[in-house]
Design a protein around this motif. Sequence first.
Motif, PDB file in Angstrom:
ATOM      1  N   GLU A 131      -7.588   6.837  -7.117  1.00 44.81           N
ATOM      2  CA  GLU A 131      -8.124   5.910  -6.449  1.00 44.81           C
ATOM      3  C   GLU A 131      -7.613   4.578  -6.612  1.00 44.81           C
ATOM      4  N   TYR A 132      -6.773   4.667  -7.633  1.00 45.29           N
ATOM      5  CA  TYR A 132      -5.887   3.122  -7.988  1.00 45.29           C
ATOM      6  C   TYR A 132      -5.063   2.712  -6.683  1.00 45.29           C
ATOM      7  N   VAL A 133      -4.397   3.879  -5.855  1.00 38.63           N
ATOM      8  CA  VAL A 133      -3.588   3.595  -5.030  1.00 38.63           C
ATOM      9  C   VAL A 133      -4.382   2.560  -3.888  1.00 38.63           C
ATOM     10  N   PHE A 134      -5.403   2.892  -3.416  1.00 41.33           N
ATOM     11  CA  PHE A 134      -6.330   2.338  -2.361  1.00 41.33           C
ATOM     12  C   PHE A 134      -6.587   1.090  -3.035  1.00 41.33           C
ATOM     13  N   ASP A 135      -7.356   1.045  -4.005  1.00 36.53           N
ATOM     14  CA  ASP A 135      -7.825  -0.267  -4.603  1.00 36.53           C
ATOM     15  C   ASP A 135      -6.725  -1.252  -4.986  1.00 36.53           C
ATOM     16  N   ALA A 136      -5.277  -0.674  -5.334  1.00 38.89           N
ATOM     17  CA  ALA A 136      -4.382  -1.867  -5.544  1.00 38.89           C
ATOM     18  C   ALA A 136      -3.919  -2.353  -4.121  1.00 38.89           C
ATOM     19  N   LEU A 137      -3.999  -1.412  -3.162  1.00 35.41           N
ATOM     20  CA  LEU A 137      -3.643  -1.928  -1.808  1.00 35.41           C
ATOM     21  C   LEU A 137      -4.608  -2.932  -1.213  1.00 35.41           C
ATOM     22  N   ARG A 138      -5.595  -2.643  -1.277  1.00 37.78           N
ATOM     23  CA  ARG A 138      -6.853  -3.561  -0.637  1.00 37.78           C
ATOM     24  C   ARG A 138      -6.788  -4.714  -1.623  1.00 37.78           C
ATOM     25  N   ALA A 139      -6.584  -4.749  -3.002  1.00 35.96           N
ATOM     26  CA  ALA A 139      -6.334  -6.074  -3.965  1.00 35.96           C
ATOM     27  C   ALA A 139      -5.200  -6.850  -3.548  1.00 35.96           C
ATOM     28  N   GLY A 140      -4.175  -6.450  -2.607  1.00 37.91           N
ATOM     29  CA  GLY A 140      -3.441  -7.310  -2.260  1.00 37.91           C
ATOM     30  C   GLY A 140      -1.840  -6.807  -2.838  1.00 37.91           C
ATOM     31  N   ALA A 141      -1.618  -5.571  -3.340  1.00 32.39           N
ATOM     32  CA  ALA A 141      -0.445  -5.042  -4.019  1.00 32.39           C
ATOM     33  C   ALA A 141       0.538  -4.749  -2.889  1.00 32.39           C
ATOM     34  N   ALA A 142       1.936  -5.198  -3.064  1.00 37.63           N
ATOM     35  CA  ALA A 142       2.981  -4.918  -1.804  1.00 37.63           C
ATOM     36  C   ALA A 142       3.407  -3.482  -2.327  1.00 37.63           C
ATOM     37  N   GLY A 143       3.124  -2.860  -3.382  1.00 40.33           N
ATOM     38  CA  GLY A 143       3.741  -1.422  -3.409  1.00 40.33           C
ATOM     39  C   GLY A 143       3.065  -0.836  -4.654  1.00 40.33           C
ATOM     40  N   PHE A 144       3.279   0.457  -4.953  1.00 43.77           N
ATOM     41  CA  PHE A 144       2.814   1.427  -6.023  1.00 43.77           C
ATOM     42  C   PHE A 144       4.019   2.227  -6.263  1.00 43.77           C
ATOM     43  N   LEU A 145       4.404   2.487  -7.693  1.00 38.99           N
ATOM     44  CA  LEU A 145       5.342   3.236  -8.094  1.00 38.99           C
ATOM     45  C   LEU A 145       4.934   4.081  -9.187  1.00 38.99           C
ATOM     46  N   VAL A 146       5.368   5.340  -9.444  1.00 42.73           N
ATOM     47  CA  VAL A 146       5.085   5.938 -10.796  1.00 42.73           C
ATOM     48  C   VAL A 146       6.122   5.565 -11.701  1.00 42.73           C
ATOM     49  N   LYS A 147       5.855   5.759 -12.779  1.00 41.43           N
ATOM     50  CA  LYS A 147       6.727   5.193 -14.239  1.00 41.43           C
ATOM     51  C   LYS A 147       7.911   6.115 -14.149  1.00 41.43           C
ATOM     52  N   ASP A 148       7.879   7.237 -13.669  1.00 41.12           N
ATOM     53  CA  ASP A 148       9.134   8.135 -14.109  1.00 41.12           C
ATOM     54  C   ASP A 148      10.076   8.048 -13.243  1.00 41.12           C
ATOM     55  N   ILE A 149      10.011   6.927 -12.060  1.00 40.51           N
ATOM     56  CA  ILE A 149      11.049   6.419 -11.172  1.00 40.51           C
ATOM     57  C   ILE A 149      12.277   6.438 -11.826  1.00 40.51           C
ATOM     58  N   GLY A 150      13.424   6.736 -11.161  1.00 38.38           N
ATOM     59  CA  GLY A 150      14.623   6.917 -11.503  1.00 38.38           C
ATOM     60  C   GLY A 150      15.008   5.329 -11.592  1.00 38.38           C
ATOM     61  N   PRO A 151      16.131   4.809 -12.378  1.00 44.05           N
ATOM     62  CA  PRO A 151      16.744   3.540 -12.526  1.00 44.05           C
ATOM     63  C   PRO A 151      17.032   2.982 -10.915  1.00 44.05           C
ATOM     64  N   GLU A 152      17.714   3.855 -10.424  1.00 44.11           N
ATOM     65  CA  GLU A 152      18.348   3.243  -8.971  1.00 44.11           C
ATOM     66  C   GLU A 152      17.088   3.179  -8.020  1.00 44.11           C
ATOM     67  N   ASP A 153      16.257   3.957  -8.063  1.00 43.53           N
ATOM     68  CA  ASP A 153      15.197   3.595  -7.385  1.00 43.53           C
ATOM     69  C   ASP A 153      14.123   2.430  -7.727  1.00 43.53           C
ATOM     70  N   LEU A 154      14.147   1.939  -8.809  1.00 46.16           N
ATOM     71  CA  LEU A 154      13.483   1.130  -9.502  1.00 46.16           C
ATOM     72  C   LEU A 154      13.934  -0.004  -9.088  1.00 46.16           C
ATOM     73  N   LEU A 155      15.635  -0.180  -9.042  1.00 40.74           N
ATOM     74  CA  LEU A 155      16.088  -1.551  -8.819  1.00 40.74           C
ATOM     75  C   LEU A 155      16.021  -1.644  -7.141  1.00 40.74           C
ATOM     76  N   HIS A 156      16.275  -0.512  -6.558  1.00 38.78           N
ATOM     77  CA  HIS A 156      15.801  -0.619  -5.060  1.00 38.78           C
ATOM     78  C   HIS A 156      14.405  -1.153  -4.747  1.00 38.78           C
ATOM     79  N   ALA A 157      13.273  -0.689  -5.480  1.00 37.26           N
ATOM     80  CA  ALA A 157      12.147  -1.024  -5.241  1.00 37.26           C
ATOM     81  C   ALA A 157      11.837  -2.646  -5.469  1.00 37.26           C
ATOM     82  N   VAL A 158      12.332  -3.173  -6.524  1.00 39.17           N
ATOM     83  CA  VAL A 158      12.410  -4.523  -6.829  1.00 39.17           C
ATOM     84  C   VAL A 158      12.876  -5.421  -5.723  1.00 39.17           C
ATOM     85  N   ARG A 159      14.149  -4.924  -5.070  1.00 41.38           N
ATOM     86  CA  ARG A 159      14.662  -5.644  -4.028  1.00 41.38           C
ATOM     87  C   ARG A 159      14.040  -5.478  -2.716  1.00 41.38           C
TER      88      ARG A 159
END
Length: 220
Positions: free
Chosen positions: A90-118
């Motif tokens: 339920e956090y995904v929908f709550d976060a997007l409704r609250a105004g989040a620009a994105g949603f990532l799981v913490k086990d994301i790879g380093p390159e994916d995290l850098l891409h996500a930030v950009r």
Amino acid sequence: MIRVLLVDDQPLIRSGFRALLDLEDDIEVVAEAGDGVEGLALAREHLPDIALVDVQMPVADGIETTRRIAADPALAGVHVVILTNYGLDEYVFDALRAGAAGFLVKDIGPEDLLHAVRVAARGDALLAPSITRKLIDRYVTRPITLGTGRGLEELTNRERESVALVAQGLSNDQIADCLAISPLTAKTHVNRAMAKLHARDRAQLVVIAYESGLVVPGGS
């Protein structure tokens, strides 16, 4: 330079993210917070481009922190990316409704995290691929059709078509291919639709599109 605020109650998580992000020439971690209240204060002090916010924290959780950031006009330039240990709940929908620009799981790879930030710094919506698939399964079990929800009358035909494609997860380049227009024109249609529907970013545009009835899942 992309300025990043880290908000997580686990010091090791913050240290790991900082070590990775600070290695990049175009990214700088400007502050760290251990809870949402501290994170909000630091956001107001440093005005980062990106706030990486843990969804579960003491004092104020990630959803409430996101809501407060989105509601503060002084923080309009701060893009919140929610971090979680879970793939989808339920956090995904709550976060997007609250105004989040994105949603990532913490086990994301380093390159994916850098891409996500950009990606988030550019103002584009960002969801981990696993979450995107589940969102589509939840919202769109069959091809979408345009509905008659509020705000529809404010949009041109091209803007309505562009919003429908954004709701399917398409980028501006993909929208341009579908509509046989230039990527710049596609971006213009999307930006105008966001302005007319008062969407903070593309992620919120998707939520508005479905919840307002502008885009209807399971239509004929």
